[in-house]
Write a protein that holds these residues in place. Sequence first.
Motif, PDB file in Angstrom:
ATOM      1  N   ARG A 123      36.154  10.443  -4.402  1.00  0.00           N
ATOM      2  CA  ARG A 123      36.785   9.739  -3.281  1.00  0.00           C
ATOM      3  C   ARG A 123      35.976   8.495  -2.909  1.00  0.00           C
ATOM      4  N   LEU A 124      34.649   8.638  -2.851  1.00  0.00           N
ATOM      5  CA  LEU A 124      33.793   7.491  -2.533  1.00  0.00           C
ATOM      6  C   LEU A 124      33.886   6.431  -3.618  1.00  0.00           C
ATOM      7  N   ASN A 125      33.901   6.861  -4.882  1.00  0.00           N
ATOM      8  CA  ASN A 125      34.038   5.905  -5.979  1.00  0.00           C
ATOM      9  C   ASN A 125      35.337   5.126  -5.864  1.00  0.00           C
ATOM     10  N   LYS A 126      36.434   5.806  -5.544  1.00  0.00           N
ATOM     11  CA  LYS A 126      37.724   5.125  -5.403  1.00  0.00           C
ATOM     12  C   LYS A 126      37.676   4.125  -4.252  1.00  0.00           C
ATOM     13  N   MET A 127      37.073   4.528  -3.133  1.00  0.00           N
ATOM     14  CA  MET A 127      36.964   3.621  -1.983  1.00  0.00           C
ATOM     15  C   MET A 127      36.127   2.401  -2.354  1.00  0.00           C
ATOM     16  N   GLU A 128      35.026   2.619  -3.097  1.00  0.00           N
ATOM     17  CA  GLU A 128      34.177   1.509  -3.512  1.00  0.00           C
ATOM     18  C   GLU A 128      34.931   0.573  -4.456  1.00  0.00           C
ATOM     19  N   TRP A 129      35.687   1.131  -5.397  1.00  0.00           N
ATOM     20  CA  TRP A 129      36.459   0.309  -6.320  1.00  0.00           C
ATOM     21  C   TRP A 129      37.549  -0.460  -5.578  1.00  0.00           C
ATOM     22  N   ASP A 130      38.204   0.189  -4.629  1.00  0.00           N
ATOM     23  CA  ASP A 130      39.238  -0.491  -3.839  1.00  0.00           C
ATOM     24  C   ASP A 130      38.633  -1.656  -3.071  1.00  0.00           C
ATOM     25  N   THR A 131      37.469  -1.428  -2.451  1.00  0.00           N
ATOM     26  CA  THR A 131      36.794  -2.490  -1.701  1.00  0.00           C
ATOM     27  C   THR A 131      36.355  -3.608  -2.634  1.00  0.00           C
ATOM     28  N   LEU A 132      35.824  -3.242  -3.785  1.00  0.00           N
ATOM     29  CA  LEU A 132      35.400  -4.250  -4.758  1.00  0.00           C
ATOM     30  C   LEU A 132      36.578  -5.117  -5.195  1.00  0.00           C
ATOM     31  N   ARG A 133      37.733  -4.501  -5.404  1.00  0.00           N
ATOM     32  CA  ARG A 133      38.942  -5.239  -5.787  1.00  0.00           C
ATOM     33  C   ARG A 133      39.349  -6.210  -4.676  1.00  0.00           C
ATOM     34  N   LEU A 134      39.275  -5.746  -3.414  1.00  0.00           N
ATOM     35  CA  LEU A 134      39.624  -6.608  -2.276  1.00  0.00           C
ATOM     36  C   LEU A 134      38.665  -7.788  -2.165  1.00  0.00           C
ATOM     37  N   VAL A 135      37.378  -7.535  -2.383  1.00  0.00           N
ATOM     38  CA  VAL A 135      36.376  -8.609  -2.333  1.00  0.00           C
ATOM     39  C   VAL A 135      36.632  -9.602  -3.464  1.00  0.00           C
ATOM     40  N   ASP A 136      36.935  -9.087  -4.649  1.00  0.00           N
ATOM     41  CA  ASP A 136      37.217  -9.949  -5.798  1.00  0.00           C
ATOM     42  C   ASP A 136      38.439 -10.839  -5.523  1.00  0.00           C
ATOM     43  N   GLU A 137      39.478 -10.259  -4.919  1.00  0.00           N
ATOM     44  CA  GLU A 137      40.666 -11.044  -4.565  1.00  0.00           C
ATOM     45  C   GLU A 137      40.322 -12.120  -3.529  1.00  0.00           C
ATOM     46  N   ALA A 138      39.454 -11.768  -2.572  1.00  0.00           N
ATOM     47  CA  ALA A 138      39.035 -12.742  -1.553  1.00  0.00           C
ATOM     48  C   ALA A 138      38.257 -13.883  -2.199  1.00  0.00           C
TER      49      ALA A 138
END
Length: 71
Positions: free
Chosen positions: A18-33
């Motif tokens: 679950r933490l890994n998924k949250m980290e990947w989701d956040t990383l994707r959002l940062v990359d999009e930003a």
Amino acid sequence: ASDEDQAQMSHGEFLNLRLNKMEWDTLRLVDEALDRLQAGDYGTCLRCEEPISPKRLKVLPWAKYCVRCQE
């Protein structure tokens, strides 16, 4: 291992996934930003095209939408 040990390990593995998924989701959002920053669109709401408040961006630097459109 006892059933209790197995259950504890499974719960721990679940939390890690679950933490890994949250980290990947956040990383994707940062990359999009970062892509929006490079394109010159950073800080502009993707829906209404109005500026996203600096206060919101300070709290959520990867915000895609202003508060009004996010709701």
